[in-house]
Motif scaffolding. Structure first.
Motif, PDB file in Angstrom:
ATOM      1  N   TYR A   1       0.831  -1.216   0.000  1.00  0.00           N
ATOM      2  CA  TYR A   1       0.000   0.000   0.000  1.00  0.00           C
ATOM      3  C   TYR A   1       0.867   1.268   0.000  1.00  0.00           C
ATOM      4  O   TYR A   1       0.640   2.180  -0.783  1.00  0.00           O
ATOM      5  CB  TYR A   1      -0.919   0.003   1.225  1.00  0.00           C
TER       6      TYR A   1
ATOM      7  N   GLY B   1      -6.292  -0.145  -3.469  1.00  0.00           N
ATOM      8  CA  GLY B   1      -6.831   1.081  -2.872  1.00  0.00           C
ATOM      9  C   GLY B   1      -7.055   2.182  -3.885  1.00  0.00           C
ATOM     10  O   GLY B   1      -6.931   1.994  -5.091  1.00  0.00           O
ATOM     11  N   ASP B   2      -7.367   3.351  -3.355  1.00  0.00           N
ATOM     12  CA  ASP B   2      -7.660   4.518  -4.176  1.00  0.00           C
ATOM     13  C   ASP B   2      -6.371   5.321  -4.322  1.00  0.00           C
ATOM     14  O   ASP B   2      -5.620   5.446  -3.364  1.00  0.00           O
ATOM     15  CB  ASP B   2      -8.703   5.359  -3.424  1.00  0.00           C
ATOM     16  N   VAL B   3      -6.123   5.874  -5.501  1.00  0.00           N
ATOM     17  CA  VAL B   3      -4.862   6.595  -5.678  1.00  0.00           C
ATOM     18  C   VAL B   3      -4.991   7.671  -6.763  1.00  0.00           C
ATOM     19  O   VAL B   3      -5.792   7.545  -7.682  1.00  0.00           O
ATOM     20  CB  VAL B   3      -3.724   5.585  -6.038  1.00  0.00           C
TER      21      VAL B   3
ATOM     22  N   ARG C   1      -1.942   8.776  -2.314  1.00  0.00           N
ATOM     23  CA  ARG C   1      -3.211   8.311  -1.768  1.00  0.00           C
ATOM     24  C   ARG C   1      -4.073   9.521  -1.372  1.00  0.00           C
ATOM     25  O   ARG C   1      -3.546  10.499  -0.808  1.00  0.00           O
ATOM     26  CB  ARG C   1      -2.970   7.441  -0.529  1.00  0.00           C
TER      27      ARG C   1
END
Length: 375
Positions: A236, A249-251, A296
Motif C-alpha cells: 500500500y 486502494g484509491d490513488v 493516496r
C-alpha cells in the motif's frame, strides 16, 4: 500475529514450505504463467491477488495437483510434487461453492474425509468435535447444509478442509458468496482459525480489501506474472509500479518529468501553467525522465486558503463529493481538467460539509506523501 514478530521471508536460514521455481504453464498456445518463482513459508496466510484471468487460480490448481507445470518445478516441504495426485498431497482445497454434501449433516460432512482415511471411531469423533468447536458450529452439528446460513456453510467447508490437518490449505475466493458485513466478520474468523491451527493458508482473491486484511504477505499478479510480493503495508505505502499502486486502494496518479533537486528530492514538471511538484524518492531518475507520482487521497489536504508552507499546493474546484459516512472524498478539478481526489475523515457529527460543489479549494501534500514511480 503481528508481522514484526513473524517474518520468515526475512530470515535467510528459513526454508520455504512451498517453492515455485521458474514455473511456466501453457494451455495450448496461451501462456497462463510466465517463468514464475515464489517462496511461501510455513504458518503464512498468503494471498494471491489480481484481476480475473491473471493466473492466480492456475497457480492454486497446480499446488492442489489438478494441473502440472509445463516447465519449472513446484516443491512442497522440499519435495517436487509434480505428478503426485491431489489425494496424495498434504494439501486440501476449499472451493468457492463449498461443495458440501446436501444429504449429510454438518457432523457427517466434516467426518467424510476422515472416514475415507479409515480413522478409528474414537479418533474420528474427537477430531470432528475439535473442528466443530474451532469453527463454533457445535450447535449446528445435526443440521443439513440447507438448514444453516451461508456464513455457517462456509465454516463447515473450512472445518471439513482442516479436519485432515493438511500442511497447506488452499482457499479459492472463499468469501465471494457472502455479503459485505458477513465477509468482514468471516475474514477475522479465518485469521483466528489459521493462527490457532498453524496451517499455512493460501487464498486466491480479486478483493484487495480481503487480501490486505487477512494476509501476512500479498502477491499482486497480472497476466501470469508477479508484479510485487510484500506485506500489505508495503504494497500500500511503497508500490513498485503504477499497476500495483492503481490496483490496491484509491490513488491519484500524476504523470510528469523528473529532474534532480538535491538529496533524493525531485522536481516534477507535470502540467502547463501549474507549478512543479516536489517529491522524494530513493530510486534514481534521469533528468527529464517520465515518472508517475502516486499519492493516496488521504494524504492530500483540502483547504479554502492556500497553505503557507506546503511543499505542493494546487488549486481547483470541487467537481464531485463521495460521502461514505466515516469518510468524504472530494474530486477536485484543476484548470488543466485533471481530477485529484482528497479524502477527509468525518470525525465530528455535523450536518454541513466544509466544502460543496463548485467551491474553489486548495489541495496540498508533503514531498514525502507520494511515491515516485518509473513505470
Amino acid at each position: 500475529m503481528s508481522t514484526s514478530e513473524f517474518a520468515p521471508w526475512e530470515d535467510p536460514e528459513a526454508k520455504p514450505l512451498i517453492r515455485f521455481q521458474n514455473v511456466v504453464k501453457r494451455f495450448g498456445s496461451f501462456t497462463a504463467i510466465h517463468s514464475l518463482s515464489l517462496d511461501i513459508y510455513e504458518r503464512e496466510f498468503f494471498a494471491l491477488l489480481g484481476p480475473s484471468g491473471c493466473g492466480k487460480t492456475t497457480m492454486m490448481r497446480m499446488l492442489a495437483g489438478f494441473e502440472n507445470p509445463t516447465e519449472g518445478q513446484i516443491e512442497l516441504a522440499g519435495k517436487d510434487i509434480a505428478g503426485v495426485p491431489p489425494n496424495k498431497r498434504a494439501v486440501n482445497m476449499m472451493f468457492q461453492s463449498y461443495a458440501l454434501f446436501p444429504h449429510l449433516t454438518v457432523w457427517d460432512n466434516i467426518a467424510f474425509g476422515l472416514r475415507r482415511d479409515k480413522m478409528s471411531k474414537t479418533e474420528l469423533e474427537a477430531r470432528v468435535e475439535e473442528m466443530l468447536k474451532l469453527t463454533r458450529l457445535e450447535k449446528f452439528a445435526r443440521r443439513k447444509p440447507h438448514q444453516i446460513s451461508g456464513g455457517q456453510r462456509q465454516r463447515v467447508a473450512l472445518a471439513r478442509s482442516l479436519a485432515k490437518a493438511p500442511k497447506l490449505l488452499l482457499l479459492d475466493e472463499p468469501l465471494g458468496a457472502l455479503d459485505k458485513k458477513l465477509r468482514q466478520d468471516t475474514q477475522f474468523e479465518l485469521m483466528d482459525i489459521q493462527e490457532k491451527t498453524g496451517t499455512t493458508f493460501v487464498i486466491v482473491t480479486h478483493d484487495q480489501e480481503e487480501a490486505m486484511t487477512v494476509a501476512s504477505r500479498v502477491a499482486v499478479m497480472d497476466e501470469g506474472r508477479l508484479m510485487q510480493v510484500a506485506t500489505p503495508d508495503k504494497i500500500y505505502e511503497s508500490p513498485n509500479s503504477v499497476y500495483v499502486a492503481d490496483f490496491i486502494g484509491d490513488v491519484n496518479i500524476i504523470e510528469g518529468r523528473a529532474s534532480g533537486a538535491g538529496d533524493d528530492t525531485y522536481r516534477v514538471d507535470w502540467s502547463e501553467g501549474q507549478p512543479p511538484l516536489t517529491a522524494t524518492s530513493s530510486t534514481e531518475f534521469d533528468k527529464g525522465q517520465t515518472c508517475h507520482l502516486a499519492i493516496r487521497p488521504e494524504k492530500v489536504t483540502i483547504s479554502a486558503e492556500k497553505p503557507a508552507d506546503a511543499s505542493n499546493a494546487v488549486q481547483g474546484k470541487v467537481h464531485d463529493i463521495a460521502y461514505l459516512g466515516n469518510l468524504s472524498t472530494y474530486y477536485v478539478e484543476l484548470s488543466s481538467g485533471q481530477i485529484i481526489k482528497a479524502q477527509t475523515a468525518n470525525t465530528r457529527r455535523i450536518a454541513r460539509r466544509d466544502f460543496t460543489w463548485e467551491d474553489p479549494v486548495w489541495l496540498s501534500w508533503t514531498a514525502t506523501a507520494g511515491v515516485l514511480l518509473a513505470s
